[in-house]
Design an enzyme around this catalytic site. Structure first.
Site, PDB file in Angstrom:
ATOM      1  N   ASP A  93      -4.808   9.664  -2.907  1.00 23.91           N
ATOM      2  CA  ASP A  93      -5.820   8.614  -3.005  1.00 23.91           C
ATOM      3  C   ASP A  93      -6.805   8.954  -4.128  1.00 23.91           C
ATOM      4  OD1 ASP A  93      -4.876   6.995  -0.921  1.00 23.91           O
ATOM      5  OD2 ASP A  93      -5.825   8.294   0.575  1.00 23.91           O
ATOM      6  N   GLU A 110      -6.504  12.578   9.762  1.00 18.51           N
ATOM      7  CA  GLU A 110      -7.161  12.019   8.578  1.00 18.51           C
ATOM      8  C   GLU A 110      -8.383  11.231   9.030  1.00 18.51           C
ATOM      9  OE1 GLU A 110      -7.240   9.104   4.814  1.00 18.51           O
ATOM     10  OE2 GLU A 110      -6.409   8.469   6.704  1.00 18.51           O
ATOM     11  N   ARG A 127       0.813  13.749  10.021  1.00 23.42           N
ATOM     12  CA  ARG A 127      -0.496  13.534   9.420  1.00 23.42           C
ATOM     13  C   ARG A 127      -0.859  12.129   9.899  1.00 23.42           C
ATOM     14  NH1 ARG A 127      -2.567   9.379   5.871  1.00 23.42           N
ATOM     15  NH2 ARG A 127      -4.094  10.271   4.475  1.00 23.42           N
ATOM     16  N   GLU A 147     -12.211  -1.157  18.309  1.00 20.99           N
ATOM     17  CA  GLU A 147     -13.398  -1.885  17.837  1.00 20.99           C
ATOM     18  C   GLU A 147     -14.308  -2.182  19.039  1.00 20.99           C
ATOM     19  OE1 GLU A 147     -10.172  -3.251  17.475  1.00 20.99           O
ATOM     20  OE2 GLU A 147      -9.968  -2.069  15.642  1.00 20.99           O
ATOM     21  N   LEU A 157      -9.159   3.100  15.307  1.00 22.53           N
ATOM     22  CA  LEU A 157      -8.204   2.481  16.241  1.00 22.53           C
ATOM     23  C   LEU A 157      -8.841   1.406  17.123  1.00 22.53           C
ATOM     24  CD1 LEU A 157      -6.079   5.551  17.484  1.00 22.53           C
ATOM     25  CD2 LEU A 157      -5.775   4.116  15.455  1.00 22.53           C
ATOM     26  N   ASN A 203      -2.972   2.888  12.966  1.00 18.05           N
ATOM     27  CA  ASN A 203      -4.030   1.880  12.978  1.00 18.05           C
ATOM     28  C   ASN A 203      -3.560   0.466  12.655  1.00 18.05           C
ATOM     29  OD1 ASN A 203      -6.994   1.164  12.947  1.00 18.05           O
ATOM     30  ND2 ASN A 203      -6.442   0.618  10.839  1.00 18.05           N
ATOM     31  N   HIS A 204      -2.546   0.377  11.787  1.00 17.57           N
ATOM     32  CA  HIS A 204      -2.156  -0.948  11.289  1.00 17.57           C
ATOM     33  C   HIS A 204      -0.680  -0.980  10.948  1.00 17.57           C
ATOM     34  CE1 HIS A 204      -3.828   1.659   8.090  1.00 17.57           C
ATOM     35  NE2 HIS A 204      -2.701   1.349   7.475  1.00 17.57           N
ATOM     36  N   ASP A 218       0.851  -1.194   0.000  1.00 15.82           N
ATOM     37  CA  ASP A 218       0.000   0.000   0.000  1.00 15.82           C
ATOM     38  C   ASP A 218       0.888   1.246   0.000  1.00 15.82           C
ATOM     39  OD1 ASP A 218      -2.020   1.838   0.138  1.00 15.82           O
ATOM     40  OD2 ASP A 218      -2.614   1.382   2.198  1.00 15.82           O
ATOM     41  N   ASP A 272      -4.760  -4.718  11.597  1.00 18.08           N
ATOM     42  CA  ASP A 272      -4.974  -3.615  12.553  1.00 18.08           C
ATOM     43  C   ASP A 272      -4.305  -3.915  13.886  1.00 18.08           C
ATOM     44  OD1 ASP A 272      -6.737  -2.551  10.631  1.00 18.08           O
ATOM     45  OD2 ASP A 272      -8.058  -1.763  12.215  1.00 18.08           O
ATOM     46  N   ASP A 320      -2.700   8.909  10.089  1.00 19.73           N
ATOM     47  CA  ASP A 320      -3.467   8.137   9.104  1.00 19.73           C
ATOM     48  C   ASP A 320      -4.633   7.386   9.766  1.00 19.73           C
ATOM     49  OD1 ASP A 320      -3.291   6.864   6.267  1.00 19.73           O
ATOM     50  OD2 ASP A 320      -3.358   5.112   7.581  1.00 19.73           O
TER      51      ASP A 320
HETATM   52  C1  NOJ Z   1      -5.274   6.476   4.125  1.00 18.02           C
HETATM   53  C2  NOJ Z   1      -4.192   6.748   3.139  1.00 18.02           C
HETATM   54  O1  NOJ Z   1      -4.378   8.022   2.598  1.00 18.02           O
HETATM   55  C3  NOJ Z   1      -4.264   5.675   2.083  1.00 18.02           C
HETATM   56  O2  NOJ Z   1      -3.384   5.951   1.026  1.00 18.02           O
HETATM   57  C4  NOJ Z   1      -3.989   4.350   2.721  1.00 18.02           C
HETATM   58  O3  NOJ Z   1      -4.174   3.318   1.764  1.00 18.02           O
HETATM   59  C5  NOJ Z   1      -4.904   4.081   3.920  1.00 18.02           C
HETATM   60  N1  NOJ Z   1      -5.049   5.218   4.783  1.00 18.02           N
HETATM   61  C6  NOJ Z   1      -4.392   2.943   4.745  1.00 18.02           C
HETATM   62  O4  NOJ Z   1      -3.247   3.347   5.447  1.00 18.02           O
END
Ligand code: NOJ
Length: 530
Positions: A308, A242, A198, A207, A205, A102-103, A60, A170, A200
């Site tokens: 994105d 975000e 920033r 559940e 976070l 988060n992950h 990713d 996660d 993400d």
């Molecule tokens: C948001 C990011 O902008 C995106 O590019 C990413 O795939 C996801 N979060 C997962 O981290």
């Protein structure tokens, strides 16, 4: 240094891999950014956001982190980052980076250990379950690629939870050790001199059964801890949120001024494109009226595009359909809940619309962020997978490889109408009539007027649905903004209290505004009250 610097700053997002290659290996790198700081300063950028530079298997594009404590070799080294920060500060530019809480990647040693054995001390770093029926009310984000938020781990016979790709398990934020680990990660980069993060994907976070597992109170509790930690040790550094949510759901991320300094304003973005297509500002007005006030030490961050897809999560299903019809005429332009195209092609490379969109961006409340390359109107490559089509090499010049690299670029720069041979920095930077120069001018004007630094706005009833008319007021300064969204000349009525003399910022001269004013098609006026 002013600790509220972010409240009226111009941000610029960089895909490190795609921006500038300094060593000819075909990949952009940190030294490449350092080489281009003069360029960013010329444009008027105050703060750069660099996309993830951590070692990663890149499933990713770096948002799948395998090691939180170093820089992936293709981007350079920790020393390169220190040098970039030093040089950027010398240029009065700050740097924020992604903090992916988060992950992790499934190749992160924590996950490798976690999945190796149900009794691993790292098992509880992630979210495991005997069944994939838990948290059924949670939506899937990458709908085009992921059938479920759970993936079965054959070896240990349990499912692990992931909001994004299955290769991004996660972390379990109910585990205090995970919470502590991530504070350590933040500390590491802040000690290196980074100006903030920033953050993400923060809504996800924690559940809880019976919820949609987004924006939960426990998530806010942790984020407040992170903020308190930064406030105590690193005042003046920022957290940018975000959270792709409606404004009322983003509002809690500002807390009482004790959670995030900034939050992206996701829903205004597609409504700017709607407004341009419909020639009507109503959708923009509606969402801005729905935007709650935020604490004095907070600010929105507004954008037209990012790395994105142009996300359509924050519109109704009917609006999404309409946006797809209007802006994604070819099926391959769609991705997940959005559109994987860049700014200039979305607006048909129409200079008037591109300027108007920027006029809106730079005059709405919030600090604007520009996605690299959109300041010259570069194109996209739909042949590339997923979101890679909007992450192609920056178009510096019309020479081979676009001046991006002396080696073989990781992806070919774009050719054709919006390719590097026609659209590049070299041919625009010194041309007073270029799009780059228009954007640069808007940035300079915005920055020299205090009125833009507030976070409120007042819509004017100007009697014309095609002209977005509003007042920005802050620090004793008042600016009247008029954006004509239509392809015809439009007349607006100016309310009596605003009939006075203004400085027209683009014409550089005074104008006496009476009861009526005519705007040319797709034109805009920024008028400072004298
Ligand atoms: C948001 C990011 O902008 C995106 O590019 C990413 O795939 C996801 N979060 C997962 O981290």
């Amino acid at each position: 240094m002013n600790n509220l610097w972010y409240k009226n700053a111009v941000f610029y997002e960089i895909s490190v891999r795609a921006f500038k290659d300094s060593n000819g290996d075909g990949h952009g790198d940190l030294r490449g950014i350092t080489e281009k700081l003069d360029y960013l300063q010329t444009l008027g950028v105050d703060c750069i956001w660099i996309m993830p530079i951590y070692p990663s298997p890149l499933k990713d594009d770096g948002y799948d982190i395998a090691d939180y404590y170093s820089v992936d070799k293709t981007f350079g080294s920790l020393d390169d980052l220190k040098e970039l920060i030093r040089a950027a500060h010398e240029h009065n530019i700050r740097i924020v980076m992604d903090l992916v809480l988060n992950h992790t990647s499934d190749e992160h040693p924590w996950f490798v250990a976690s999945r190796s054995d149900r009794n691993s001390p790292y098992r509880d770093y992630y979210v495991w379950s005997d069944t994939d029926q838990k948290y059924k009310d949670t939506r899937i984000i990458f709908v085009d690629t992921e059938p479920s938020n759970w993936t079965l781990d054959e070896k240990t016979g349990q499912y692990y939870w992931h909001r994004f790709y299955a290769s991004q398990p996660d972390l379990n934020f109910d585990n205090p050790k995970v919470q502590e680990e991530m504070l350590n990660v933040a500390r590491f980069w802040l000690d290196l001199g980074i100006d903030g993060f920033r953050a993400d994907a923060v809504p996800y976070l924690i559940e809880r059964e019976g919820t949609n597992c987004e924006n939960l109170p426990e998530t806010h509790d942790y984020l407040k801890k992170l903020r308190a930690f930064m406030e105590e040790n690193y005042p003046g550094r920022i957290l940018l949120c975000e959270a792709n949510q409606y404004p009322e759901d983003v509002r809690p991320y500002f807390g009482d001024g004790d959670e995030f300094h900034m939050g992206f304003h996701f829903p205004i973005m597609p409504r700017i494109y709607m407004a341009l297509k419909k020639g009507r500002f109503a959708d923009m007005e509606e969402i801005m009226r729905r935007t709650p006030a935020i604490p004095e030490n907070c600010q929105w961050c507004t954008f037209l595009r990012n790395h994105d897809e142009l996300t359509l999560e924050m519109v109704t299903p009917e609006e999404r359909q309409w946006m797809w019809e209007q802006y994604a005429p070819e099926p391959r332009m769609k991705l997940n809940m959005g559109i994987r195209r860049r700014f200039a092609p979305l607006l048909d490379n129409d200079r008037r619309k591109m300027e108007l969109a920027n006029s809106i961006l730079f005059t709405l409340p919030g600090s604007p962020i520009i996605y690299y390359g959109d300041e010259i109107g570069m194109g996209d490559n739909l042949d590339l997978f997923d979101r890679n089509g909007v992450r192609t090499p920056m178009q510096w010049d019309n020479v081979p490889n676009a001046g991006f690299s002396t080696g073989k670029p990781f992806i070919e720069p774009i050719k054709g109408e919006l390719g590097y041979e026609r659209v590049n920095v070299a041919c625009q930077i010194n041309n007073p009539d270029s799009f780059f120069r228009s954007v640069k001018r808007m940035i300079a004007l915005r920055k020299s007027h205090a009125a833009f630094g507030g976070s409120g706005m007042k819509w004017l009833d100007a009697g014309n649905p095609a002209v977005a008319a509003y007042i920005r007021e802050h620090d004793g300064e008042t600016v009247l903004i008029l954006n004509n969204l239509s392809d015809a000349a439009e007349v607006v009525n100016i309310p009596a209290e605003y009939q006075t003399t203004y400085l027209d910022l683009f014409a550089g001269q005074n104008i006496a505004v009476k009861d009526k004013l005519t705007l040319q098609p797709y034109s805009y006026l920024w008028l400072v009250k004298k």
